[in-house]
Design an enzyme around this catalytic site. Structure first.
Site, mmCIF file in Angstrom:
data_model
loop_
_atom_site.group_PDB
_atom_site.id
_atom_site.type_symbol
_atom_site.label_atom_id
_atom_site.label_comp_id
_atom_site.label_asym_id
_atom_site.label_seq_id
_atom_site.Cartn_x
_atom_site.Cartn_y
_atom_site.Cartn_z
ATOM 1 N N CYS A 32 0.875 -1.184 0.000
ATOM 2 C CA CYS A 32 0.000 0.000 0.000
ATOM 3 C C CYS A 32 0.904 1.222 0.000
ATOM 4 C CB CYS A 32 -0.924 0.004 1.210
ATOM 5 S SG CYS A 32 -2.098 -1.361 1.266
ATOM 6 N N ALA A 33 1.478 1.525 -1.148
ATOM 7 C CA ALA A 33 2.666 2.382 -1.199
ATOM 8 C C ALA A 33 2.423 3.879 -1.360
ATOM 9 C CB ALA A 33 3.574 1.913 -2.331
ATOM 10 N N ALA A 34 1.297 4.293 -1.938
ATOM 11 C CA ALA A 34 1.117 5.712 -2.287
ATOM 12 C C ALA A 34 1.256 6.610 -1.057
ATOM 13 C CB ALA A 34 -0.254 5.922 -2.936
ATOM 14 N N GLY A 92 4.378 6.910 -2.056
ATOM 15 C CA GLY A 92 5.623 6.260 -2.458
ATOM 16 C C GLY A 92 6.842 6.546 -1.606
ATOM 17 N N LYS A 110 7.987 5.476 1.347
ATOM 18 C CA LYS A 110 8.725 4.321 1.884
ATOM 19 C C LYS A 110 9.362 3.505 0.758
ATOM 20 C CE LYS A 110 5.081 3.195 4.273
ATOM 21 N NZ LYS A 110 4.422 4.513 4.222
ATOM 22 N N ASP A 135 -4.519 -4.618 -5.865
ATOM 23 C CA ASP A 135 -5.337 -4.574 -4.663
ATOM 24 C C ASP A 135 -4.774 -5.557 -3.636
ATOM 25 O OD1 ASP A 135 -7.302 -4.635 -2.714
ATOM 26 O OD2 ASP A 135 -8.971 -4.900 -4.109
ATOM 27 N N CYS A 184 -0.529 4.466 10.765
ATOM 28 C CA CYS A 184 -0.373 5.826 11.286
ATOM 29 C C CYS A 184 -1.508 6.122 12.261
ATOM 30 C CB CYS A 184 -0.322 6.846 10.158
ATOM 31 S SG CYS A 184 -1.776 6.864 9.080
#
Length: 449
Positions: free
Chosen positions: A262-264, A266, A268, A313, A384
């Protein structure tokens, strides 16, 4: 139309979209500031300060207005209640705005928006508030006082007061309402921290090294981030220190294959790619075309070649990825209760039921992504938020369901200041006001052979 009225009209435009249409503040404000780039720094700062401040203190402001208005805030017309909210914020929290100016401009704005018949009402209530601001009586019950004083819904307070003592909780609440500088990460593949600091200072930016990592900086004193040449050139990325710790704890080695599920936007993924020193490969995945586009923009800006953006997904099992990754980063969708300073309206939209539902969603995703980890590989789970159900409870569940994984002792991977806060060897919960970071949870696990 005067500049002052124009600024307040823009504030009203933003507040209406957020409070009445359910839009997210950080998205609306970003788009509005992009739209009005031609405004001077002082004007843009006023729009940001009043919008974010009004949202941040909205429960307290509504509590104050309800004490002096016969028509309660919930019964007011949307335009009027948001005009009055922003006026009360300016009177109470902005010394630079005279009380008389806040009242007068609110009345003018009501007239401009077609509510001339309510000018007397607006003027009367705001003048009454102004005369009595120093005599506002807050609830005496401790939890209600915290809720109103810091504009925090009680269900969130209940959650935190079960886990932390009241002093820690109040520290967190204060931190959420404190203005903090932007945190950035130096692109070590392009410049050294010393060079970046020099470049930023040459552009008039105030730079301070973050105490947790030598390549992280707090920056302030600039107008528009996109105008900084050092940003355009990809010399740094905007990223909170807590998010940087993900890659620090993951400890990638050259040649590793990394999947960030779940990168967006980006941050990390790019950090991992930098740490791989041009080797290996980082697959930065996210759900939508829009989010993948954000990742791709950052890849292009930073010029990294060992990272790619992929639409995927995390809830759909990917057979082709089984046993493929040396490291899986799972920074999963969460309630966001650790980033309320940046997403000021999120606390009003979040619910206990929503947080519980997200905890279950995280487990469904973990069931899938754990299979992508090689033997002797690592899974870094992070959120978070500040919610045991989404954090430690999920780690305990995961280790019980997948006994082939074990927590890695992370003490030696953290600065001395953070080592004392490590829980159960491989986990740490960062708290705003207690730590110099967002609220963030990290767990680092290794898969046995």
């Amino acid at each position: 139309m005067t500049k002052a009225i124009n600024e307040r009209e823009i504030v009203l435009e933003v507040l209406l979209e957020i409070t009445e249409q359910g839009m997210y503040s950080h998205i609306v404000l970003r788009d509005v500031l992009n739209k009005y780039q031609y405004l001077e720094k002082k004007e843009r700062s006023f729009i940001t300060r009043v919008t974010e401040g009004t949202l941040e203190h909205m429960m307290e402001i509504d509590y104050i207005l309800d004490q002096f208005s016969k028509v309660k805030v919930k019964k007011m017309k949307p335009v009027i209640r948001n005009i009055m909210r922003s006026a009360v914020y300016q009177m109470k929290y902005m010394d630079s705005v005279p009380v008389s100016a806040a009242c007068n401009e609110a009345v003018k704005l009501a007239v401009r928006k077609g509510f001339g018949s309510l000018r007397g009402f607006v003027n009367g209530v705001l003048r009454n508030v102004a005369r009595n601001l120093d005599q506002i009586e807050y609830p005496t019950e401790p939890r209600q006082r915290l809720s109103i004083q810091y504009s925090m819904p009680e269900w969130i307070l209940n959650l935190w007061l079960k886990a932390y003592d009241s002093d820690i909780v109040e520290q967190m609440l204060q931190a959420f309402q404190r203005e903090t500088p932007l945190t950035i990460r130096c692109n070590l593949r392009m410049v050294t921290p010393k060079q970046l600091k020099e470049h930023l200072e040459a552009e008039g930016v105030t730079v301070k090294v973050h105490p947790y990592l030598e390549y992280a900086f707090h920056i302030s004193g600039f107008d528009y981030l996109g105008d900084l040449e050092s940003f355009q050139n990809g010399e740094f990325s905007v990223q909170d220190i807590s998010s940087m710790l993900v890659s620090e704890l993951a400890g990638p080695k050259e040649g590793d294959y990394v999947i960030d599920v779940c990168a967006a936007p980006g941050g990390k993924s790019l950090h991992m790619a930098e740490k791989l020193n041009g080797s290996g490969h980082v697959e930065a995945r996210d759900l939508t075309e829009y989010k993948v586009g954000l990742i791709q923009e950052n890849i292009e800006r930073t010029g990294l070649s060992n990272v790619e953006a992929v639409q995927q997904d995390a809830l759909i099992f990917d057979e082709t990825s089984v046993g493929k990754a040396d490291i899986v980063l799972a920074d999963l969708p969460c309630s966001g209760l650790g980033v309320l300073a940046k997403k000021t309206d999120l606390k009003y939209k979040a619910t206990k039921e929503g947080a519980d539902s997200l905890a279950k969603l995280q487990r469904e995703m973990l069931k899938n992504v754990q299979a992508y980890v090689k033997d002797e590989g690592k899974l870094v789970y992070s959120t978070c938020t500040i919610n045991p159900a989404e954090n430690m409870d999920n780690v305990h569940w995961f280790l019980n369901e997948y006994p082939e994984f074990e927590l890695i002792d992370i003490h030696g991977l953290l600065c001395e200041e953070l080592q004392k806060d490590v829980k159960e060897n491989g986990c740490i919960q960062l708290l705003p006001g207690v730590h110099q970071s967002d609220g963030f949870f990290l767990a680092c696990m290794k898969k046995r052979k």
